[in-house]
Design an enzyme around this catalytic site. Sequence first.
Site, PDB file in Angstrom:
ATOM      1  N   THR A   1       0.827  -1.206   0.000  1.00  0.00           N
ATOM      2  CA  THR A   1       0.000   0.000   0.000  1.00  0.00           C
ATOM      3  C   THR A   1       0.863   1.258   0.000  1.00  0.00           C
ATOM      4  O   THR A   1       0.708   2.142  -0.835  1.00  0.00           O
ATOM      5  CB  THR A   1      -0.916   0.018   1.237  1.00  0.00           C
ATOM      6  OG1 THR A   1      -1.767  -1.123   1.186  1.00  0.00           O
ATOM      7  CG2 THR A   1      -1.765   1.280   1.254  1.00  0.00           C
TER       8      THR A   1
ATOM      9  N   ASP B   1      23.948  -1.372   9.522  1.00  0.00           N
ATOM     10  CA  ASP B   1      24.939  -0.851  10.466  1.00  0.00           C
ATOM     11  C   ASP B   1      25.001  -1.602  11.794  1.00  0.00           C
ATOM     12  O   ASP B   1      25.769  -1.243  12.681  1.00  0.00           O
ATOM     13  CB  ASP B   1      24.699   0.638  10.730  1.00  0.00           C
ATOM     14  CG  ASP B   1      23.344   0.911  11.390  1.00  0.00           C
ATOM     15  OD1 ASP B   1      22.530  -0.032  11.502  1.00  0.00           O
ATOM     16  OD2 ASP B   1      23.096   2.075  11.767  1.00  0.00           O
TER      17      ASP B   1
ATOM     18  N   GLU C   1       2.224  -5.790  10.494  1.00  0.00           N
ATOM     19  CA  GLU C   1       1.558  -6.950  11.092  1.00  0.00           C
ATOM     20  C   GLU C   1       1.376  -6.710  12.590  1.00  0.00           C
ATOM     21  O   GLU C   1       2.350  -6.485  13.307  1.00  0.00           O
ATOM     22  CB  GLU C   1       2.380  -8.216  10.867  1.00  0.00           C
ATOM     23  CG  GLU C   1       2.530  -8.596   9.404  1.00  0.00           C
ATOM     24  CD  GLU C   1       1.192  -8.906   8.754  1.00  0.00           C
ATOM     25  OE1 GLU C   1       0.323  -9.496   9.414  1.00  0.00           O
ATOM     26  OE2 GLU C   1       1.022  -8.547   7.579  1.00  0.00           O
TER      27      GLU C   1
END
Length: 207
Positions: free
Chosen positions: A6, A129, A187
């Site tokens: 989306t 990193d 989620e």
Amino acid sequence: MLPLGTANDFARHIRLDPSDITSCLRFAARASAKPMDIGEVNGCSFVNMATGGFGTQVTAQTDPNLKRVLGGAAYLFTGLNRFSELAACQARIEAEGFEWEGAFLALAIGNGRRAGGGIRLCPRAKLDDGFLDLTILPFPKSGKAIDLLQTLLDRGADDLTHGLIMRRVRHVKIETEKSVQFNLDGEPRNGQSWQIAIRHHCIEMRR
């Protein structure tokens, strides 16, 4: 990686153009793979960002039909229309060399930089990193929660440097007074105790 979501926050971070899927397919086939970190919350992995607080509620409550029509702007629209539901989340947060306790309006733990349709919650995060970028937006005592959140939704963390707490961490422990929802790359997960860590150079991605 193909930008078929989306908001495509993570795809935009690695400079993929959602309007040109053909070039994205070509890039996926030809680019060189590079090592990349993965975040983990209570054993569940995320690539881009884990978020909690009001912004998380906005993401969960945004109508799928609205997302199809407006794309990432649907999150901003929903957030602006749900200001009356603002509530503080009380938490204790511990990381290496860092402790904080209080009420927060929004919370982000980023491997990537953007979430919720392009909002720059962790503007200096890097994918390789060995660190996660922790961003805390404390709930204001002055009653300006709506103004703070609107600035965050409109312009991201870049324009809230004086109101934010930002740290680079490898491990974070979060305990909340009540059950709260965290979104891991969109989620939802619910709970009160969160163990968050970085897995350095866990996968290779063409980016």
